[in-house]
Design a protein around this motif. Structure first.
Motif, PDB file in Angstrom:
ATOM      1  N   ARG A  54      34.904   2.643  -1.777  1.00 11.05           N
ATOM      2  CA  ARG A  54      33.714   1.981  -1.240  1.00 11.05           C
ATOM      3  C   ARG A  54      32.595   3.009  -1.359  1.00 11.05           C
ATOM      4  NH1 ARG A  54      32.361   0.604   4.955  1.00 11.05           N
ATOM      5  NH2 ARG A  54      30.379  -0.402   4.569  1.00 11.05           N
ATOM      6  N   VAL A  55      31.526   2.669  -2.052  1.00 10.10           N
ATOM      7  CA  VAL A  55      30.391   3.563  -2.261  1.00 10.10           C
ATOM      8  C   VAL A  55      29.244   3.090  -1.371  1.00 10.10           C
ATOM      9  CG1 VAL A  55      28.727   4.467  -3.930  1.00 10.10           C
ATOM     10  CG2 VAL A  55      31.103   4.041  -4.644  1.00 10.10           C
ATOM     11  N   SER A  56      28.794   3.971  -0.467  1.00 13.99           N
ATOM     12  CA  SER A  56      27.671   3.660   0.419  1.00 13.99           C
ATOM     13  C   SER A  56      26.553   4.639   0.142  1.00 13.99           C
ATOM     14  CB  SER A  56      28.088   3.768   1.887  1.00 13.99           C
ATOM     15  OG  SER A  56      29.116   2.852   2.184  1.00 13.99           O
ATOM     16  N   GLU A  57      25.371   4.110  -0.117  1.00 17.64           N
ATOM     17  CA  GLU A  57      24.195   4.948  -0.374  1.00 17.64           C
ATOM     18  C   GLU A  57      23.367   5.039   0.898  1.00 17.64           C
ATOM     19  OE1 GLU A  57      20.548   5.325  -3.612  1.00 17.64           O
ATOM     20  OE2 GLU A  57      21.869   3.588  -3.671  1.00 17.64           O
ATOM     21  N   PHE A  58      22.811   6.225   1.155  1.00 14.94           N
ATOM     22  CA  PHE A  58      21.912   6.392   2.296  1.00 14.94           C
ATOM     23  C   PHE A  58      20.851   7.432   1.971  1.00 14.94           C
ATOM     24  CE2 PHE A  58      24.899   9.793   2.921  1.00 14.94           C
ATOM     25  CZ  PHE A  58      24.249  10.770   3.658  1.00 14.94           C
ATOM     26  N   ILE A  59      19.806   7.449   2.777  1.00 10.09           N
ATOM     27  CA  ILE A  59      18.718   8.415   2.615  1.00 10.09           C
ATOM     28  C   ILE A  59      18.880   9.455   3.719  1.00 10.09           C
ATOM     29  CG2 ILE A  59      16.212   8.743   2.591  1.00 10.09           C
ATOM     30  CD1 ILE A  59      16.027   5.767   1.710  1.00 10.09           C
ATOM     31  N   ALA A  60      19.136  10.687   3.333  1.00 13.77           N
ATOM     32  CA  ALA A  60      19.404  11.781   4.274  1.00 13.77           C
ATOM     33  C   ALA A  60      18.087  12.360   4.788  1.00 13.77           C
ATOM     34  CB  ALA A  60      20.245  12.861   3.607  1.00 13.77           C
ATOM     35  N   THR A  61      17.511  11.721   5.784  1.00 17.28           N
ATOM     36  CA  THR A  61      16.213  12.152   6.313  1.00 17.28           C
ATOM     37  C   THR A  61      16.328  13.251   7.362  1.00 17.28           C
ATOM     38  OG1 THR A  61      16.287  10.368   7.949  1.00 17.28           O
ATOM     39  CG2 THR A  61      15.113   9.926   5.885  1.00 17.28           C
ATOM     40  N   THR A  62      17.506  13.443   7.902  1.00 20.83           N
ATOM     41  CA  THR A  62      17.743  14.475   8.913  1.00 20.83           C
ATOM     42  C   THR A  62      18.968  15.263   8.495  1.00 20.83           C
ATOM     43  OG1 THR A  62      16.880  12.969  10.590  1.00 20.83           O
ATOM     44  CG2 THR A  62      18.095  14.890  11.369  1.00 20.83           C
ATOM     45  N   THR A  63      18.840  16.584   8.438  1.00 16.84           N
ATOM     46  CA  THR A  63      19.952  17.425   7.994  1.00 16.84           C
ATOM     47  C   THR A  63      20.089  18.655   8.883  1.00 16.84           C
ATOM     48  OG1 THR A  63      18.551  18.672   6.475  1.00 16.84           O
ATOM     49  CG2 THR A  63      19.669  16.744   5.563  1.00 16.84           C
TER      50      THR A  63
END
Length: 99
Positions: free
Chosen positions: A77-86
């Motif tokens: 299962r491939v889930s894309e997200f935007i890493a705005t906090t690291t």
């Protein structure tokens, strides 16, 4: 950024036969910088990989080369997200939301 969730569709006996090839595949993508983190689920029923990339199709094509997938032993299962906090160690991977 992508979370790749691997779920076994075969017994652990069959998984263990292909494990060395899968680990070599993961390590090659760690070395190339595409994978940041990889590890087993607990309980042992698959794993997770944190991957970087700009193109979902490229990541999906890469996933299709996993020896586990090629042997019919797992699914992804491939889930894309935007890493705005690291965390500070991952600042180089921080992303901006699209305008």
């Amino acid at each position: 950024m992508f979370i790749l969730e691997l779920s076994y569709t075969a017994t652990l006996d069959r998984i263990d036969v292909e494990l060395a090839d899968h680990i070599a595949w993961v390590r090659s993508h760690i070395e190339s910088g595409t994978f940041l983190v990889a590890g087993r689920k607990v309980p042992r029923e698959g794993g997770f990989i944190l991957a970087v990339g700009d193109d979902r199709a490229e990541i999906e094509a890469l996933v299709a080369t996993d020896p586990f997938l090629l042997a019919g032993l797992a699914e992804y299962r491939v889930s894309e997200f935007i890493a705005t906090t690291t965390a500070p160690a991952l600042d180089g991977f921080r992303q901006q939301l699209p305008a």
